[in-house]
Scaffold this active site. Structure first.
Site, short mmCIF file in Angstrom:
data_model
loop_
_atom_site.label_atom_id
_atom_site.label_comp_id
_atom_site.label_asym_id
_atom_site.label_seq_id
_atom_site.Cartn_x
_atom_site.Cartn_y
_atom_site.Cartn_z
N ASP A 53 32.22 49.33 43.97
CA ASP A 53 31.43 50.55 43.90
C ASP A 53 30.59 50.77 45.16
O ASP A 53 30.58 49.94 46.07
CB ASP A 53 30.50 50.50 42.68
N TYR A 111 32.61 36.64 41.95
CA TYR A 111 31.60 37.56 42.49
C TYR A 111 30.28 36.82 42.66
O TYR A 111 29.95 35.91 41.89
CB TYR A 111 31.37 38.73 41.54
#
Length: 262
Positions: A53, A111
Site C-alpha cells: 500500500d 514483514y
C-alpha cells in the site's frame, strides 16, 4: 520470450503503493515506464508478488517480467537500475522457467513493522511509526501473540477488501528492539495476508498495550464480530516493510531455466 525473476527494494514514501493507478505515482508504474523508455518497448508489465500500500516499503519484493530482449541478465539489470529513481533498486535479476509466477508457490512472506517510542531522528523517521503513548510491553507481547495461528481476520482487514475468504494463518509474530536505530521491530510471518491486515493487527495491539480499558478480551470480541469498522486504529503504512518472500521448490525451476539457456 524469456522470464526473469527480480528482487526489488524500494522506499515507498513518495508512492501510492505498488499497483499502477491513474494520476498517482506507483512502484509498478515507474518500473514499467523506465523499462519501456530504456529498452524502447511499450508493452512490458511487471508482475509483483505483493501489492504493498501507499508509503509501505520493501526490501524483498519479488517480481516477474517477460521480454524478448537479446541481452544478458547482468546487462538488463545494470541498464534498468541506472535509469530508475534513487528510491527504487533492483537487487537481483535472474532467468527463471516460464512457469514461475510470483503469486504461486509462496511458502511464507515475512514483514517487518517498525515503531518508535521516542521522537526519531529525521534520517529514519520515514521508516517507522512514532507512537507517543506509554506502552506496557508485556501486554503488547500478549496482544501480538493473540493473533498467531489460524483465525478469521475479517475484523482486521481494510473495509475496502471485499473478499469473502478472510481466514488466514499467522505462523509467527515476534518483537525485537534495534538499539542502533532506537526502533522496535515487529516481525510477522505467514503465507498470505488480507489488505491492511498487518497494520490493523499492529495498531490494535499498540492500542491494547497503552489503554488500561483495553485487554486481550477486547481483541477477542472484535475478532468474533467480523466487522472491520471498529474503533481500534490502523497503524500507518510507513512503518511496514515487506522483508522477504520464500517460495516452495523455486530453486529447481531456476536451475532448469539456466540449463536450458546454455
Amino acid at each position: 520470450m524469456k522470464s526473469y525473476k527480480l528482487i526489488i527494494t524500494y522506499d515507498g514514501s513518495n508512492y501510492f503503493g505498488w499497483q499502477a493507478q491513474d494520476h498517482k505515482p506507483s512502484i509498478a508504474q515507474v518500473l514499467n515506464d523506465t523499462f519501456n523508455k530504456v529498452f524502447n518497448k511499450n508493452d512490458m508489465r511487471v508482475l509483483g508478488a505483493s501489492r504493498t500500500d501507499a508509503q509501505v516499503h520493501a526490501l524483498g519484493q519479488v517480481v516477474r517480467i517477460k521480454t524478448d530482449l537479446a541481452i544478458t541478465p547482468a546487462t538488463l539489470k545494470f541498464a534498468w537500475n541506472n535509469a530508475l529513481p534513487d528510491d527504487i533498486v533492483i537487487r537481483s535479476l535472474e532467468l527463471v522457467g516460464d512457469e514461475f509466477n510470483p503469486f504461486c508457490s509462496v511458502a511464507q512472506k515475512i514483514y517487518y513493522y517498525h515503531f518508535f517510542v521516542k521522537k526519531p531522528l529525521p534520517f529514519v523517521q520515514r521508516y517507522g511509526y512514532f507512537y507517543p503513548y506509554k506502552i506496557d510491553f508485556k501486554k503488547l507481547n500478549e496482544a501480538l501473540q493473540f493473533f498467531v495461528g489460524t483465525h478469521d481476520f475479517c475484523s482486521f482487514r481494510s473495509s475496502e477488501d471485499l473478499r469473502t475468504d478472510t481466514v488466514r494463518t499467522i505462523d509467527y509474530i515476534g518483537l525485537e528492539y534495534i538499539r542502533r536505530y532506537g526502533v522496535y521491530r515487529i516481525v510477522v510471518k505467514g503465507q498470505k495476508f488480507l489488505r491492511h491486515m498487518i497494520r490493523r493487527i499492529v495498531g490494535a495491539s499498540l492500542a491494547v498495550a497503552s489503554r488500561p480499558e483495553c485487554s486481550i478480551e477486547t481483541l477477542r470480541i472484535i475478532m468474533e464480530k467480523r466487522d472491520p469498522k471498529h474503533t481500534l486504529p490502523n497503524a500507518p503504512g510507513k512503518g511496514l516493510m515487506l522483508y522477504k518472500i520464500i517460495y516452495k521448490q523455486l530453486n529447481a525451476s531456476i536451475d532448469a531455466a539456466k540449463r536450458g539457456s546454455l
